[in-house]
Design an enzyme around this catalytic site. Sequence first.
Site, mmCIF file in Angstrom:
data_model
loop_
_atom_site.group_PDB
_atom_site.id
_atom_site.type_symbol
_atom_site.label_atom_id
_atom_site.label_comp_id
_atom_site.label_asym_id
_atom_site.label_seq_id
_atom_site.Cartn_x
_atom_site.Cartn_y
_atom_site.Cartn_z
ATOM 1 N N ASP B 11 91.199 69.123 65.257
ATOM 2 C CA ASP B 11 91.479 67.807 64.675
ATOM 3 C C ASP B 11 92.981 67.693 64.473
ATOM 4 O O ASP B 11 93.604 68.595 63.912
ATOM 5 C CB ASP B 11 90.775 67.648 63.323
ATOM 6 C CG ASP B 11 89.280 67.421 63.492
ATOM 7 O OD1 ASP B 11 88.850 67.189 64.640
ATOM 8 O OD2 ASP B 11 88.559 67.484 62.491
ATOM 9 N N ASP B 130 77.097 60.759 67.699
ATOM 10 C CA ASP B 130 76.772 61.311 66.386
ATOM 11 C C ASP B 130 75.390 60.795 66.023
ATOM 12 O O ASP B 130 75.156 59.586 66.071
ATOM 13 C CB ASP B 130 77.771 60.822 65.327
ATOM 14 C CG ASP B 130 79.185 61.325 65.596
ATOM 15 O OD1 ASP B 130 79.327 62.353 66.278
ATOM 16 O OD2 ASP B 130 80.145 60.677 65.126
#
Lengths: 197, 251
Positions: B11, B130
């Site tokens: 990230d 997701d």
Amino acid sequence: MDVAIVKYNAGNIYSVINALKRLGIEPTLTDNAELLAKADRVLFPGQGEASTAMAYLKEHGLDQVIRDLRQPVLGICIGQQLMCRHSEEGNTDCLGIFPLDVLRFQPERHDDKVPQMGWNSIYQLVSPLFNGMKDGEFIYNVHSYYVPYHKDYTIATCDYILPYSAALHKDNFYATQFHPEKSGSVGERILKNFLEL
Amino acid sequence: MLAKRIIPCLDVKDGMTVKGTNFVNLRTAGDPVALGKAYSENGADELCFLDITASFEGRKTFTDMVSRVAQEINIPFTVGGGIQEIHDVERLLNAGADKVSINSAAIYNPSLIDEIARHFGSQVIVCAIDARQDPDGWHCYTKGGRQRQELGLFDWAHEVQERGAGEILFTSMDHDGVKQGFANEALAQLADNLSIPIIASGGAGQMHHFRDAFTIGHADAALAASVFHFGEIPIPQLKKYLRQENISIRI
């Protein structure tokens, strides 16, 4: 060393340029016949669709320019396929440097996904292109079409659904189906070997 | 034999990695390029960089980082986060990324997948999904997991394949961060019914979780973040273990 990369409509050549730069080479990206003819080495990389790429090469006269090259030439991925005689992709007549035909993978089991995407190992390495390497080294692949094994031209084999040509050689022409520019230190070795041919 | 892939995910915020980096003694532990390079030298098969910056300036910084990764790293890498339209894809591919991961934007505008496939080929599109197993079945979520969609996981996965996605990155929100293993049943259902590669994400805590994602979940690749960043599972050790478990792995 003067290294030229054939400029045409099948991108992504950035990774090849970056890989050469890591080896200390500043390549020239060009579609100029003279510049290509006088380079010490020519790379013919690319990703794309065969018929569109072939139409572009013909339209710009690059098909004959590539056939006429006399220095070591390395085709990569679609570059290798375009150097063959014919491709099933778009039923395309290609450059005919290798008298071989490019076929589409036919899945036999569910695990046989097309395209082949990822790392696979190469065997039966019979070329200075693979100097210092042993059977079973892993290389990175992204492709739906392949060149079958041929006793005269195959210099490395790979196994996916069936054994096929991972690399080819004829006279001054070399080609890999896989991406040496994305194959870690093994790929770097292959590019270095090509520059040292 | 084609190898199963191990993919560390980083990230990135304002050009720096966000999560911990205990796995190597890097002086520049926050530099995603140095970290990515260290992972690649440790045997990672691919890398994934997610931009979690919201600002315009952050986007620019991320694009610069992508160019640096492309210059310095010699394995494939995917970038994602905040991709809304084809121009974002073009910018990141031109910076040298091999693949782009699209998530919410694909659900809000499914034809984006067709458009990217037409311009750049299926091989550049990783469609991230997701999902969570609600009482009425597996549902897709957007906006970082905050917004439930009526869209079912399996229907959507099938649709993105038909529209030209090259791979699916499936994150089970129920498993993510819990470190109890991947969502193997849902993974297997995806892998057995689709013809494109499935990347498992969410749930890695121990080495056998990776094995199970491949053997039970039939995944083609497994992605994880914290177990790698915090040095809980060193990649060389993981790959050695997986090979002992008869899984095809690049060493």
